[in-house]
Design a protein around this motif. Sequence first.
Motif, PDB file in Angstrom:
ATOM      1  N   GLN A  24     -71.659-123.096 -48.538  1.00  0.00           N
ATOM      2  CA  GLN A  24     -71.612-122.351 -49.790  1.00  0.00           C
ATOM      3  C   GLN A  24     -71.393-120.869 -49.517  1.00  0.00           C
ATOM      4  OE1 GLN A  24     -75.298-123.255 -51.747  1.00  0.00           O
ATOM      5  NE2 GLN A  24     -74.635-125.314 -52.390  1.00  0.00           N
ATOM      6  N   ARG A  25     -72.050-120.338 -48.511  1.00  0.00           N
ATOM      7  CA  ARG A  25     -71.903-118.917 -48.147  1.00  0.00           C
ATOM      8  C   ARG A  25     -70.473-118.641 -47.683  1.00  0.00           C
ATOM      9  NH1 ARG A  25     -72.548-113.946 -49.118  1.00  0.00           N
ATOM     10  NH2 ARG A  25     -72.892-112.597 -47.333  1.00  0.00           N
ATOM     11  N   GLU A  26     -69.945-119.557 -46.882  1.00  0.00           N
ATOM     12  CA  GLU A  26     -68.574-119.415 -46.406  1.00  0.00           C
ATOM     13  C   GLU A  26     -67.594-119.438 -47.575  1.00  0.00           C
ATOM     14  OE1 GLU A  26     -65.679-122.300 -44.000  1.00  0.00           O
ATOM     15  OE2 GLU A  26     -67.445-121.707 -42.838  1.00  0.00           O
ATOM     16  N   ALA A  27     -67.803-120.336 -48.503  1.00  0.00           N
ATOM     17  CA  ALA A  27     -66.932-120.426 -49.675  1.00  0.00           C
ATOM     18  C   ALA A  27     -67.023-119.143 -50.505  1.00  0.00           C
ATOM     19  CB  ALA A  27     -67.310-121.639 -50.524  1.00  0.00           C
ATOM     20  N   GLU A  28     -68.230-118.610 -50.658  1.00  0.00           N
ATOM     21  CA  GLU A  28     -68.410-117.360 -51.408  1.00  0.00           C
ATOM     22  C   GLU A  28     -67.711-116.211 -50.705  1.00  0.00           C
ATOM     23  OE1 GLU A  28     -69.293-114.457 -54.052  1.00  0.00           O
ATOM     24  OE2 GLU A  28     -69.428-116.626 -54.339  1.00  0.00           O
ATOM     25  N   LEU A  29     -67.855-116.129 -49.384  1.00  0.00           N
ATOM     26  CA  LEU A  29     -67.177-115.075 -48.626  1.00  0.00           C
ATOM     27  C   LEU A  29     -65.661-115.204 -48.739  1.00  0.00           C
ATOM     28  CD1 LEU A  29     -69.416-114.928 -45.422  1.00  0.00           C
ATOM     29  CD2 LEU A  29     -69.255-113.211 -47.238  1.00  0.00           C
ATOM     30  N   GLN A  30     -65.170-116.438 -48.701  1.00  0.00           N
ATOM     31  CA  GLN A  30     -63.724-116.643 -48.838  1.00  0.00           C
ATOM     32  C   GLN A  30     -63.249-116.207 -50.222  1.00  0.00           C
ATOM     33  OE1 GLN A  30     -61.621-117.601 -46.261  1.00  0.00           O
ATOM     34  NE2 GLN A  30     -60.136-116.845 -47.744  1.00  0.00           N
ATOM     35  N   ARG A  31     -64.033-116.478 -51.259  1.00  0.00           N
ATOM     36  CA  ARG A  31     -63.676-116.023 -52.605  1.00  0.00           C
ATOM     37  C   ARG A  31     -63.634-114.494 -52.657  1.00  0.00           C
ATOM     38  NH1 ARG A  31     -66.633-120.583 -54.197  1.00  0.00           N
ATOM     39  NH2 ARG A  31     -68.596-119.457 -54.355  1.00  0.00           N
ATOM     40  N   GLN A  32     -64.607-113.849 -52.007  1.00  0.00           N
ATOM     41  CA  GLN A  32     -64.619-112.385 -51.972  1.00  0.00           C
ATOM     42  C   GLN A  32     -63.392-111.845 -51.228  1.00  0.00           C
ATOM     43  OE1 GLN A  32     -68.370-111.175 -50.317  1.00  0.00           O
ATOM     44  NE2 GLN A  32     -69.554-111.824 -52.105  1.00  0.00           N
ATOM     45  N   ILE A  33     -63.045-112.477 -50.117  1.00  0.00           N
ATOM     46  CA  ILE A  33     -61.862-112.057 -49.355  1.00  0.00           C
ATOM     47  C   ILE A  33     -60.610-112.211 -50.201  1.00  0.00           C
ATOM     48  CG2 ILE A  33     -60.357-112.703 -47.414  1.00  0.00           C
ATOM     49  CD1 ILE A  33     -62.959-113.333 -45.847  1.00  0.00           C
ATOM     50  N   ASP A  34     -60.486-113.360 -50.856  1.00  0.00           N
ATOM     51  CA  ASP A  34     -59.317-113.591 -51.714  1.00  0.00           C
ATOM     52  C   ASP A  34     -59.232-112.547 -52.821  1.00  0.00           C
ATOM     53  OD1 ASP A  34     -58.723-115.794 -50.167  1.00  0.00           O
ATOM     54  OD2 ASP A  34     -59.541-117.260 -51.598  1.00  0.00           O
ATOM     55  N   GLY A  35     -60.389-112.218 -53.404  1.00  0.00           N
ATOM     56  CA  GLY A  35     -60.421-111.203 -54.458  1.00  0.00           C
ATOM     57  C   GLY A  35     -59.999-109.837 -53.936  1.00  0.00           C
ATOM     58  N   LEU A  36     -60.474-109.476 -52.744  1.00  0.00           N
ATOM     59  CA  LEU A  36     -60.103-108.192 -52.145  1.00  0.00           C
ATOM     60  C   LEU A  36     -58.613-108.150 -51.814  1.00  0.00           C
ATOM     61  CD1 LEU A  36     -63.169-107.578 -49.808  1.00  0.00           C
ATOM     62  CD2 LEU A  36     -62.567-106.294 -51.863  1.00  0.00           C
ATOM     63  N   SER A  38     -56.242-109.789 -53.292  1.00  0.00           N
ATOM     64  CA  SER A  38     -55.547-109.678 -54.569  1.00  0.00           C
ATOM     65  C   SER A  38     -55.595-108.242 -55.077  1.00  0.00           C
ATOM     66  CB  SER A  38     -56.181-110.629 -55.586  1.00  0.00           C
ATOM     67  OG  SER A  38     -55.588-110.456 -56.842  1.00  0.00           O
ATOM     68  N   HIS A  39     -56.749-107.618 -54.932  1.00  0.00           N
ATOM     69  CA  HIS A  39     -56.930-106.235 -55.373  1.00  0.00           C
ATOM     70  C   HIS A  39     -56.015-105.291 -54.579  1.00  0.00           C
ATOM     71  CE1 HIS A  39     -58.961-102.920 -57.320  1.00  0.00           C
ATOM     72  NE2 HIS A  39     -59.285-102.389 -56.141  1.00  0.00           N
ATOM     73  N   VAL A  40     -55.931-105.489 -53.273  1.00  0.00           N
ATOM     74  CA  VAL A  40     -55.070-104.659 -52.430  1.00  0.00           C
ATOM     75  C   VAL A  40     -53.608-104.830 -52.848  1.00  0.00           C
ATOM     76  CG1 VAL A  40     -54.169-104.397 -50.071  1.00  0.00           C
ATOM     77  CG2 VAL A  40     -56.632-104.528 -50.459  1.00  0.00           C
ATOM     78  N   HIS A  44     -51.088-101.862 -54.195  1.00  0.00           N
ATOM     79  CA  HIS A  44     -49.765-101.565 -53.638  1.00  0.00           C
ATOM     80  C   HIS A  44     -48.698-101.590 -54.734  1.00  0.00           C
ATOM     81  CE1 HIS A  44     -50.621-101.251 -49.393  1.00  0.00           C
ATOM     82  NE2 HIS A  44     -51.329-102.360 -49.424  1.00  0.00           N
ATOM     83  N   LYS A  45     -48.788-102.603 -55.587  1.00  0.00           N
ATOM     84  CA  LYS A  45     -47.814-102.729 -56.674  1.00  0.00           C
ATOM     85  C   LYS A  45     -47.918-101.535 -57.618  1.00  0.00           C
ATOM     86  CE  LYS A  45     -47.409-106.825 -58.456  1.00  0.00           C
ATOM     87  NZ  LYS A  45     -47.652-108.030 -59.293  1.00  0.00           N
ATOM     88  N   THR A  46     -49.143-101.143 -57.950  1.00  0.00           N
ATOM     89  CA  THR A  46     -49.366-100.008 -58.847  1.00  0.00           C
ATOM     90  C   THR A  46     -48.844 -98.721 -58.231  1.00  0.00           C
ATOM     91  OG1 THR A  46     -51.337-101.054 -59.767  1.00  0.00           O
ATOM     92  CG2 THR A  46     -51.132 -98.681 -60.074  1.00  0.00           C
TER      93      THR A  46
END
Length: 104
Positions: A24-36, A38-40, A44-46
């Motif tokens: 569960q922790r790994e999945a949460e960390l992966q979601r955070q990484i994916d979110g970051l 996406s944000h990056v 860049h696009k902006t």
Amino acid sequence: MEGSNLNYVIMAVDEQVKLPEATQREAELQRQIDGLQSHVTELHKTREETNPELSSEFQRLKEKLNEHSKQLEQSAEKLSQLKSENLTLRDENQALNAVSNKKR
């Protein structure tokens, strides 16, 4: 013997409880990484959308730098040729001076 078997059973149960927590922790960390990530990407696009003049200015300066680098390289080659010619002329001049001095 029963006590040590019981310890093994307890350790096995503990591991089974920890594994889902770790997953569960790994999945949460992966979601955070994916979110970051996406944000990056959005940042860049902006940046590209809001600063097109900076992008074009950067490209123009990069091209100018390449042009100056080529000119510098050509100048270095020309300088090398001139140095070589200068050495040849100096040697010829010294030889002429030696002949002239002998004639005197």
